[in-house]
Design an enzyme around this catalytic site. Structure first.
Site, short mmCIF file in Angstrom:
data_model
loop_
_atom_site.label_atom_id
_atom_site.label_comp_id
_atom_site.label_asym_id
_atom_site.label_seq_id
_atom_site.Cartn_x
_atom_site.Cartn_y
_atom_site.Cartn_z
N ASP A 1 -1.17 -7.81 -14.78
CA ASP A 1 -0.52 -6.64 -14.20
C ASP A 1 -0.29 -5.52 -15.19
O ASP A 1 0.12 -4.42 -14.81
CB ASP A 1 0.82 -7.04 -13.54
CG ASP A 1 1.73 -7.81 -14.48
OD1 ASP A 1 1.35 -8.04 -15.65
OD2 ASP A 1 2.82 -8.21 -14.04
N ASP B 1 13.07 -7.90 -18.74
CA ASP B 1 12.59 -6.52 -18.66
C ASP B 1 13.68 -5.55 -18.21
O ASP B 1 13.47 -4.72 -17.31
CB ASP B 1 11.38 -6.43 -17.72
CG ASP B 1 10.23 -7.31 -18.18
OD1 ASP B 1 10.22 -7.69 -19.37
OD2 ASP B 1 9.36 -7.63 -17.36
#
Length: 791
Positions: free
Chosen positions: A233, A123
């Site tokens: 999440d 990420d």
């Protein structure tokens, strides 16, 4: 016990975005992992500042002690503790200073007894700074160089993991087999370093041997799966309680390990981890035939029975355990304070922990729960949630006694929150029923030519509607049971989700009742029922979901799909809000207005008016005056757009609407107002001393008109009334949303309402639901301010 280099790693990765788990929760996790035969825990919460954002900073003495205790606790349970660091956001790969700081940080952790490590480069942006571009031939080359040096610096530990930036097939450019990035990783990364992989997608529905064999060939080693199957999440309205599935046990031959990255809410992970243990256990045991292979249904059934026992434990808020009362193998713990539940239902992701709360996740035990909620729960939630001079109102909001969830309720809970790509049977049935009712709503409508559907079709629609309404009631009862659950830890973790679904289904149920009610009740010849249901051609949330899409493409899970099946489903501000501070187990219902409700509604608005005027109007000459003024015309001329909110004690709110204000005003002038002017003369006898009474009566003698500029965009009008003792204002929001749903279904493009300029709470309430002030001077509204929103 340290696992050998070739031991298959199976366990948990705490790698989600959001508030990290507490120290106490991790200790309970280790107990679970030991019970269920798992062997590895990876510490890598994204929102631990010293794991990711402040990765260069070493731990304080207090944090060192906590981390060392955690490493020792894992070792005592026979687990491999893997410490992960994520320096990729801002590391300068060519900087000797950054490399020294990285070594210092990992050496500190190594000195605490940790012997397994991971470097995560997920990420992050692929771009490199100028100095890195000059020093390395590629981004992959830079990462590999640092990883290899750290691996050697730590003495080539038996467990060392590397997470690439291209960590799944969908992120590879142009493909897995032709990705220059992956090819470099496979060629240059030292062979004893394991590479993390998530599958075809970030959240892979299934893992196949063929796809893993391709990855293994490119990486030149079997990958280790970072499994996001139960990660939630990315969507604040979803949680996954279902079993570990879609990963055949035979995949182990193509893997070096599998770590499950589960729900942010700790208590939600009992079944996912329990069934993961069953999956791993089946592969460890040899000599079994095919009939003994991992069975999802069998594993889920066993996990459900164990979770039911866990849910019967009297776990307290504030992560308070009672080790003297409970066996060590069954201890559980509260997941998180309601601090993070405040944003569980907003448009933003789950809130990260901030520096004002903690510099790292290791000290999150010190972050208290919301004091109001903690005090409420510790006191037994026996406070009076409504205050009123009437005994009925004063009893509203009282919570009943604590009790464990029944087996049927636990199974319903799991079925409603199953897996990211798959609903459980209860959720499937809800969506199937609502989709069918939507597609066949013409059976209960009145066509323009006056023809009606066959009685058989109408009865079929009613039967299907009854089934759907019963399912909605089951969810409402489940919501109350969760609030009254003896296990308060589970309440904290799951309440925002079941509360959200309860509210969405409250609107859906009200809408279906509204449709059916027009068939069952006496129809008004003045009603505006024709040209209905044009919205039914729109695609539903369920129809939009695709197997190949990542689960976050369509938000909301079951609640979101139900929402998208409603006429106002695209208006997320009507559905997404934080839960109330005080959970209440009160059962609510929204239904169409019946004539028998008129007396109670009149009494309610009269009571509300008295409160607002401080009792000045106690000597009104007629008890119906306020009711006639606020509700009378709508209830008489367009009752089909009137909805009632009730709880176990009776009526506690209403929403009345007018589909077409222009035509309504003409009918009102022709029939309603003349009758009211006779009933309430402009100069009433005996009311000379009551200015409030005069003002109320003059209402019926004033000209009532709205400018074309208002009605062109906002042809409909509404009024909302609810007792102020309602603790959970979400039911008022659901009531208003249900009315907007009905108005939109019959073709309204916009709606407005009038509000007193001094009523700040009502203005704030409506503003949060998308209403904006649209007129003041031109309309000269009697109430002072006109708020409107498009539909």
């Amino acid at each position: 016990m340290m696992e050998g280099r070739h031991e298959f790693l199976c366990g948990v990765v705490e790698g989600f975005y959001g508030r990290p788990w507490s120290m106490e929760q991790r200790k309970v996790l280790f107990q679970w992992m030991q019970m269920w035969g798992l062997n590895t825990y990876l510490y890598g919460p994204k929102d631990d500042l010293k794991h990711r954002l402040l990765w260069r900073e070493v731990y304080s003495a207090e944090e060192e002690a906590q981390l060392k205790a955690l490493v020792c606790e894992a070792r005592s349970r026979g687990l491999t503790f893997v410490y992960a660091l994520s320096p990729g956001q801002d590391i300068v790969f060519s900087s000797s200073c950054d490399l020294t700081l990285l070594k210092r940080k990992l050496r500190q952790v190594s000195d605490l007894g940790c012997q397994a490590f991971a470097l995560l480069f997920d990420d992050i942006d692929h771009s490199m700074c100028q100095s890195d571009t000059e020093a390395f031939s590629s981004f992959a080359h830079a990462q590999v160089t640092v990883a290899n040096e750290i691996f050697r610096f730590l003495g080539e530990p038996p467990v060392f993991l590397f997470c690439p930036t291209e960590y799944c097939s969908s992120l590879c450019t142009p493909s897995v087999s032709k990705s220059p990035y992956l090819l470099t990783i496979g060629e240059d990364l030292l062979p004893d370093i394991s590479v993390i992989w998530t599958g075809n997608k970030v959240i892979s529905r299934e893992l196949s041997a063929d796809s893993l064999a391709e990855v293994q060939s490119v990486l030149r080693r079997p990958p280790l799966i970072w499994d996001n199957l139960h990660a939630n999440d990315y969507d604040s309205r979803r949680v996954f309680l279902g079993p570990f599935k879609g990963r055949p046990p035979g995949l182990r031959a193509h893997l070096s390990g599998l770590l499950l990255n589960p729900n942010c809410e700790f208590e939600a992970n009992f079944i996912p981890l329990h069934t993961l243990g069953s999956w791993y256990k089946e592969r460890k045991e040899t000599g079994k035939g095919d009939k003994e292979a991992y069975s999802v249904d069998r594993a889920l059934s066993t996990a459900l029975q164990d979770w039911i026992k866990e849910l019967s434990l009297p776990l307290q808020p504030g992560r308070q355990l009672r080790p003297t009362d409970l066996k060590p193998s069954t201890l559980s713990v509260k997941s998180k304070s309601s601090d993070s539940s405040d944003n569980q239902h907003g448009a933003q992701p789950k809130r990260p922990i901030t520096s004002s709360q903690s510099t790292g996740a290791l000290s999150s035990d010190e972050i208290p729960a919301d004091p109001a909620i903690s005090q409420d729960l510790k006191a037994g939630e026996n406070h009076v949630c409504r205050s009123s001079s009437h005994d009925k109102s004063s009893r509203r909001g009282l919570c009943s006694g604590r009790a464990p969830l029944s087996e049927a309720q636990v199974r319903l809970l799991v079925g409603l929150y199953y897996l990211p790509h798959e609903h459980g049977p209860p959720a499937q049935n809800l969506l199937l029923d609502l989709t069918w009712l939507k597609a066949n709503c013409h059976c209960v409508s009145v066509n323009e030519n006056g023809k009606k559907a066959s009685p058989q079709k109408v009865e079929e629609w009613r039967a299907r509607a009854g089934h759907f309404l019963a399912a909605c009631d089951d969810v409402a009862i489940l919501h109350s049971a969760v609030v009254n659950s003896i296990n308060r830890a589970v309440l904290y973790d799951l309440y925002p989700y079941i509360w959200d679904l309860r509210n969405t289904l409250l609107v859906a149920k009200a809408f279906i009742c509204w449709l059916e009610g027009r068939i069952l009740s006496e129809g008004s010849p003045l009603g505006s029922w024709k040209n209905c249901f044009h919205w039914c051609g729109a695609s539903s949330g369920a129809e939009l979901h695709g197997v190949e899409a990542e689960p976050w493409v369509f938000k909301g899970g079951l609640s979101g799909e139900v929402q998208m099946l409603l006429p106002v489903g695209t208006s997320s501000e009507l559905f997404s809000h934080p839960p109330p501070l005080f959970p209440t187990s009160r059962l609510y219902n929204i239904r169409p207005f019946l004539q028998k409700d008129k007396v109670e509604l009149y009494r309610m608005v009269h009571q509300l008016h008295q409160r607002g005027k401080g009792g000045q109007d106690a000597a009104f000459c007629h008890p119906d005056l306020i009711g006639d003024r606020c509700l009378g015309a709508s209830l008489a001329l367009c009752p089909e757009y009137s909805l009632v909110l009730e709880d176990e004690l009776g009526v506690c709110g209403c929403a009345v609407g007018i589909l077409d204000v222009r035509s309504f005003a003409k009918r009102c002038q022709a029939t309603w107002l003349p009758a009211m002017r006779d009933k309430y003369p402009s100069r009433p006898h005996g009311a000379s001393g009551h200015s409030v009474t005069k003002e109320a009566m003059l209402y019926f003698h004033e000209e009532q008109d709205y400018p074309d500029s208002l009605l062109y965009h906002f042809p409909s009008q509404l009024r909302l009334e609810a007792l102020p003792e309602l603790v959970d204002c979400s039911v008022s929001r659901s009531l208003l949303t249900a009315l907007l749903t009905a108005l939109k279904a019959n073709g309204s493009q916009g709606v407005f309402c009038e509000v007193q300029p001094t009523d700040g709470l009502r203005i704030e309430f409506l503003t949060k639901l998308g209403f904006l002030e649209i007129l003041r001077g031109e309309a000269r509204p009697r109430e002072g301010v006109v708020l409107g929103r498009l539909l």
